[in-house]
Design a protein around this motif. Structure first.
Motif, short mmCIF file in Angstrom:
data_model
loop_
_atom_site.label_atom_id
_atom_site.label_comp_id
_atom_site.label_asym_id
_atom_site.label_seq_id
_atom_site.Cartn_x
_atom_site.Cartn_y
_atom_site.Cartn_z
N LEU A 27 -85.00 -35.76 -0.75
CA LEU A 27 -84.23 -34.49 -0.45
C LEU A 27 -84.52 -33.34 -1.41
O LEU A 27 -85.04 -32.24 -1.31
CB LEU A 27 -82.89 -34.53 0.22
CG LEU A 27 -82.01 -33.33 0.52
CD1 LEU A 27 -82.73 -32.64 1.95
CD2 LEU A 27 -80.76 -33.70 0.98
N ALA A 28 -83.70 -33.89 -2.64
CA ALA A 28 -83.67 -32.93 -3.59
C ALA A 28 -84.82 -32.23 -4.21
O ALA A 28 -85.18 -31.33 -4.38
CB ALA A 28 -82.83 -33.67 -4.93
N HIS A 34 -89.22 -26.07 -2.22
CA HIS A 34 -89.04 -24.86 -1.38
C HIS A 34 -88.34 -23.80 -2.10
O HIS A 34 -87.73 -22.75 -1.70
CB HIS A 34 -87.83 -25.21 -0.18
CG HIS A 34 -88.77 -25.97 0.96
ND1 HIS A 34 -89.27 -25.38 1.79
CD2 HIS A 34 -89.02 -27.22 1.27
CE1 HIS A 34 -89.76 -25.93 2.80
NE2 HIS A 34 -89.63 -27.34 2.23
N GLY A 35 -87.95 -23.92 -3.47
CA GLY A 35 -87.77 -22.81 -4.46
C GLY A 35 -86.07 -22.95 -4.93
O GLY A 35 -85.66 -22.06 -5.62
N SER A 51 -77.67 -22.54 -0.24
CA SER A 51 -78.72 -22.18 0.76
C SER A 51 -78.93 -23.43 1.58
O SER A 51 -80.19 -24.20 1.70
CB SER A 51 -80.01 -22.22 -0.11
OG SER A 51 -80.05 -23.14 -1.15
N SER A 52 -78.10 -23.47 2.60
CA SER A 52 -78.00 -24.38 3.78
C SER A 52 -79.30 -24.20 4.56
O SER A 52 -79.65 -25.40 5.22
CB SER A 52 -76.64 -24.34 4.34
OG SER A 52 -76.41 -23.36 5.14
N HIS A 53 -79.83 -23.08 4.65
CA HIS A 53 -81.02 -23.13 5.67
C HIS A 53 -82.23 -23.86 4.96
O HIS A 53 -82.85 -24.40 5.92
CB HIS A 53 -81.52 -21.49 5.82
CG HIS A 53 -81.90 -20.98 4.39
ND1 HIS A 53 -80.97 -20.65 3.19
CD2 HIS A 53 -83.22 -20.60 3.97
CE1 HIS A 53 -81.68 -20.25 2.19
NE2 HIS A 53 -82.99 -20.09 2.60
N LEU A 54 -82.05 -23.99 3.59
CA LEU A 54 -83.27 -24.78 3.01
C LEU A 54 -83.12 -26.48 3.36
O LEU A 54 -84.01 -27.10 3.77
CB LEU A 54 -83.37 -24.70 1.48
CG LEU A 54 -83.69 -23.22 1.05
CD1 LEU A 54 -83.69 -23.58 -0.56
CD2 LEU A 54 -85.19 -23.23 1.61
#
Length: 339
Positions: A27-28, A34-35, A51-54
């Motif tokens: 995950l991390a 993803h930035g 950034s919960s969307h990521l």
């Protein structure tokens, strides 16, 4: 197992998954790709703030790669860690619950896509959708310390069984209340913390199923030097635990450790190794020249399953490509590859 997924026992879940279920990957390290900037004591849990969307996107990437189990972004999320950042206890608990809500939402979005079109060969037949488990990650005390001690298990002589139980107690309660399907106790580095988790589950009468996963750096003991066999025995003896296994361990050690587990455990075995790279706790980075390619990683998978593993995925530095390759190498899954 949970309110959004079919209520299944672990063995029924595995049966519906074709005998071997696929766990997601790192995950991390995927969030970083993803930035996301995770240079923070909260590590991946920082994204719950920024950034919960990521997080949602990474969960979706793994589901579309074929994962049957997605693990929440709560590994390094603790009430104590959020409070150290200035958050109230109430806000800290809300962030823990948010980690589960994001994963459940990703599952709903994925199922929605299945309704709209073909999803793992279902041709949009939502009644035939495969079961997907949301597993709430419970990282070790060492993960909270953010000093790499989950890779050594050295908590010092002052850390007691009682102190570990109190550290984790409210966190486990809150994650359970958030409605996942399973609690995933991960990267357990020593026998003391395994015992603390086992006793805590009983004391709090946690109704959710759990799995215990340990890490090893020599293929014989857990990272603290405690006997892997004794640690596996703790998991086996706890009635709240439905699977026992290994995570964040180099692939070359997995086969031998599965053999060790089978000496004491009758429960399903879950394994999700890292890429084989070494973590430098001082520099807080992975040493790449020790890792293996996806092709080499996946070449082990069916041997692990033959040895007894029934849930297989990846940990740090593995990607959706790794998980897709695992899915496609399993004889029971490769006939209907994920989109």
């Amino acid at each position: 197992m949970g309110s959004q997924a079919p209520s299944l026992s672990m063995r029924e879940f595995l049966r519906q998954s074709g005998g071997v279920a696929v766990v997601d990957g790192g995950l991390a390290t995927e969030l970083e790709r993803h930035g996301a900037d995770l240079n923070d004591p909260l590590w991946s849990a920082k994204c719950l703030l920024t950034s919960s969307h990521l997080i949602r996107q990474v969960h979706l990437d793994y589901l579309e790669a074929g994962a049957d189990v997605i693990i929440t972004a709560s590994y390094q999320a603790t009430i104590q860690g959020f409070e150290a950042k200035g958050y109230s206890t109430e806000d800290s608990e809300s962030l823990l619950k948010k980690s589960v809500a994001i994963a459940r939402e990703a599952r709903d979005v994925y199922y929605g896509k299945c309704c709209e079109g073909s999803c793992n060969g279902s041709e949009g037949r939502i009644l035939n959708r495969r079961p997907i488990i949301v597993a709430a990650s419970v990282g070790s005390y060492g993960a909270y310390l953010a000093d790499g001690s989950e890779y050594s298990g050295d908590y010092g002589e002052a850390m007691t069984l009682g102190a570990l139980k109190e550290f984790h107690r409210r966190r486990v309660q809150v994650l359970t209340e958030a409605g996942p399907d399973l609690l995933a106790f991960e990267t357990i580095p020593n026998k003391l913390e395994a015992q603390a988790f086992a006793e805590l589950l009983v004391e709090e009468d946690i109704k959710l199923p759990s799995w215990f996963c340990f890490n090893s750096k020599d293929g014989i003991n857990v990272v603290s030097g405690d006997s892997f066999l004794e640690c596996a025995s703790i998991a086996e003896s706890c009635k709240k635990v439905v699977a026992v296994g290994i995570n964040c361990t180099p692939p070359r050690y997995i086969h031998g450790l599965i053999t060790t587990i089978t000496k004491v455990a009758t429960k399903p075995i879950v394994i999700y190794p890292n890429s084989g790279e070494s973590y430098d706790a001082d520099r807080k980075e992975w040493v790449q020249n020790t890792g293996v390619s996806d092709e080499d990683f996946v070449s082990y998978v069916n041997k692990w399953c033959e040895a007894g593993a029934s849930l297989v995925g990846g940990c740090c530095r593995t990607t959706p490509n790794t998980i897709r390759a695992i899915y496609n190498t399993l004889p029971n899954r490769s006939t209907s590859p994920p989109k």
